[in-house]
Design a protein around this motif. Structure first.
Motif, mmCIF file in Angstrom:
data_model
loop_
_atom_site.group_PDB
_atom_site.id
_atom_site.type_symbol
_atom_site.label_atom_id
_atom_site.label_comp_id
_atom_site.label_asym_id
_atom_site.label_seq_id
_atom_site.Cartn_x
_atom_site.Cartn_y
_atom_site.Cartn_z
ATOM 1 N N THR A 5 0.847 -1.193 0.000
ATOM 2 C CA THR A 5 0.000 0.000 0.000
ATOM 3 C C THR A 5 0.882 1.243 0.000
ATOM 4 O O THR A 5 2.094 1.167 0.202
ATOM 5 C CB THR A 5 -0.893 0.031 1.241
ATOM 6 O OG1 THR A 5 -0.066 0.160 2.398
ATOM 7 C CG2 THR A 5 -1.767 -1.218 1.340
ATOM 8 N N VAL A 6 0.261 2.378 -0.198
ATOM 9 C CA VAL A 6 0.978 3.659 -0.171
ATOM 10 C C VAL A 6 1.684 3.840 1.167
ATOM 11 O O VAL A 6 2.847 4.240 1.222
ATOM 12 C CB VAL A 6 0.007 4.829 -0.447
ATOM 13 C CG1 VAL A 6 0.671 6.168 -0.164
ATOM 14 C CG2 VAL A 6 -0.503 4.778 -1.885
ATOM 15 N N ASP A 7 0.990 3.528 2.261
ATOM 16 C CA ASP A 7 1.582 3.694 3.587
ATOM 17 C C ASP A 7 2.768 2.755 3.806
ATOM 18 O O ASP A 7 3.771 3.145 4.404
ATOM 19 C CB ASP A 7 0.527 3.479 4.677
ATOM 20 C CG ASP A 7 -0.537 4.576 4.655
ATOM 21 O OD1 ASP A 7 -0.208 5.728 4.300
ATOM 22 O OD2 ASP A 7 -1.695 4.273 4.984
ATOM 23 N N GLU A 8 2.675 1.528 3.323
ATOM 24 C CA GLU A 8 3.783 0.580 3.447
ATOM 25 C C GLU A 8 4.998 1.049 2.637
ATOM 26 O O GLU A 8 6.132 0.963 3.106
ATOM 27 C CB GLU A 8 3.350 -0.812 2.989
ATOM 28 C CG GLU A 8 2.355 -1.477 3.914
ATOM 29 C CD GLU A 8 1.770 -2.757 3.334
ATOM 30 O OE1 GLU A 8 1.339 -3.598 4.136
ATOM 31 O OE2 GLU A 8 1.722 -2.908 2.095
ATOM 32 N N VAL A 9 4.751 1.562 1.440
ATOM 33 C CA VAL A 9 5.841 2.074 0.610
ATOM 34 C C VAL A 9 6.480 3.284 1.274
ATOM 35 O O VAL A 9 7.709 3.404 1.322
ATOM 36 C CB VAL A 9 5.343 2.425 -0.815
ATOM 37 C CG1 VAL A 9 6.442 3.101 -1.619
ATOM 38 C CG2 VAL A 9 4.853 1.180 -1.537
ATOM 39 N N ALA A 10 5.659 4.167 1.816
ATOM 40 C CA ALA A 10 6.177 5.357 2.489
ATOM 41 C C ALA A 10 7.077 4.975 3.655
ATOM 42 O O ALA A 10 8.159 5.546 3.825
ATOM 43 C CB ALA A 10 5.020 6.235 2.961
ATOM 44 N N THR A 11 6.658 3.999 4.433
ATOM 45 C CA THR A 11 7.468 3.533 5.556
ATOM 46 C C THR A 11 8.772 2.923 5.057
ATOM 47 O O THR A 11 9.847 3.209 5.590
ATOM 48 C CB THR A 11 6.685 2.501 6.388
ATOM 49 O OG1 THR A 11 5.488 3.126 6.881
ATOM 50 C CG2 THR A 11 7.498 1.989 7.546
ATOM 51 N N PHE A 12 8.703 2.095 4.034
ATOM 52 C CA PHE A 12 9.890 1.449 3.475
ATOM 53 C C PHE A 12 10.890 2.469 2.937
ATOM 54 O O PHE A 12 12.091 2.333 3.131
ATOM 55 C CB PHE A 12 9.472 0.471 2.374
ATOM 56 C CG PHE A 12 10.617 -0.265 1.743
ATOM 57 C CD1 PHE A 12 11.234 -1.311 2.408
ATOM 58 C CD2 PHE A 12 11.084 0.080 0.484
ATOM 59 C CE1 PHE A 12 12.295 -1.997 1.829
ATOM 60 C CE2 PHE A 12 12.139 -0.597 -0.103
ATOM 61 C CZ PHE A 12 12.752 -1.635 0.575
ATOM 62 N N LEU A 13 10.383 3.506 2.262
ATOM 63 C CA LEU A 13 11.255 4.510 1.672
ATOM 64 C C LEU A 13 11.652 5.608 2.659
ATOM 65 O O LEU A 13 12.570 6.376 2.395
ATOM 66 C CB LEU A 13 10.585 5.157 0.451
ATOM 67 C CG LEU A 13 10.289 4.246 -0.741
ATOM 68 C CD1 LEU A 13 9.578 5.026 -1.827
ATOM 69 C CD2 LEU A 13 11.568 3.620 -1.276
ATOM 70 N N GLY A 14 10.919 5.694 3.768
ATOM 71 C CA GLY A 14 11.218 6.728 4.753
ATOM 72 C C GLY A 14 10.730 8.100 4.333
ATOM 73 O O GLY A 14 11.364 9.116 4.645
ATOM 74 N N VAL A 15 9.607 8.149 3.624
ATOM 75 C CA VAL A 15 9.024 9.411 3.181
ATOM 76 C C VAL A 15 7.552 9.449 3.591
ATOM 77 O O VAL A 15 7.002 8.462 4.067
ATOM 78 C CB VAL A 15 9.143 9.588 1.646
ATOM 79 C CG1 VAL A 15 10.604 9.610 1.218
ATOM 80 C CG2 VAL A 15 8.396 8.493 0.900
ATOM 81 N N GLU A 16 6.905 10.589 3.378
ATOM 82 C CA GLU A 16 5.484 10.710 3.672
ATOM 83 C C GLU A 16 4.655 10.069 2.565
ATOM 84 O O GLU A 16 5.086 9.989 1.413
ATOM 85 C CB GLU A 16 5.109 12.177 3.810
ATOM 86 C CG GLU A 16 5.761 12.861 4.998
ATOM 87 C CD GLU A 16 5.324 14.300 5.130
ATOM 88 O OE1 GLU A 16 4.230 14.653 4.649
ATOM 89 O OE2 GLU A 16 6.091 15.071 5.710
ATOM 90 N N ALA A 17 3.439 9.638 2.923
ATOM 91 C CA ALA A 17 2.553 8.966 1.966
ATOM 92 C C ALA A 17 2.239 9.859 0.767
ATOM 93 O O ALA A 17 2.148 9.373 -0.365
ATOM 94 C CB ALA A 17 1.274 8.521 2.655
ATOM 95 N N ILE A 18 2.086 11.152 0.990
ATOM 96 C CA ILE A 18 1.770 12.059 -0.116
ATOM 97 C C ILE A 18 2.886 12.055 -1.162
ATOM 98 O O ILE A 18 2.635 12.185 -2.357
ATOM 99 C CB ILE A 18 1.483 13.493 0.402
ATOM 100 C CG1 ILE A 18 0.891 14.349 -0.709
ATOM 101 C CG2 ILE A 18 2.726 14.140 0.965
ATOM 102 C CD1 ILE A 18 -0.528 14.034 -1.010
#
Length: 60
Positions: A5-18
């Protein structure tokens, strides 16, 4: 196939979901599907490849 999901990718990359949603809109990170709310879903291998490329180019 497992997707992220967007949130999982954001966590993995260390960035915000937006930021993840913007990457998808700009075709820098390609979504493989959409969830019920219309948010993009990503292939984990594509996300890993994007992270490696971004790090080589100077970071996210």
């Amino acid at each position: 196939m497992s997707v992220m999901t967007v949130d999982e990718v954001a966590t993995f990359l260390g960035v915000e979901a937006i930021r993840v949603e913007r990457l998808e809109r700009e075709s820098l990170l390609i979504a493989v599907d959409k969830d019920e709310q219309g948010r993009p879903l990503f292939n984990p291998k594509d996300v890993e490849k994007y992270k490696v490329l971004a790090e080589r180019l100077g970071g996210l």
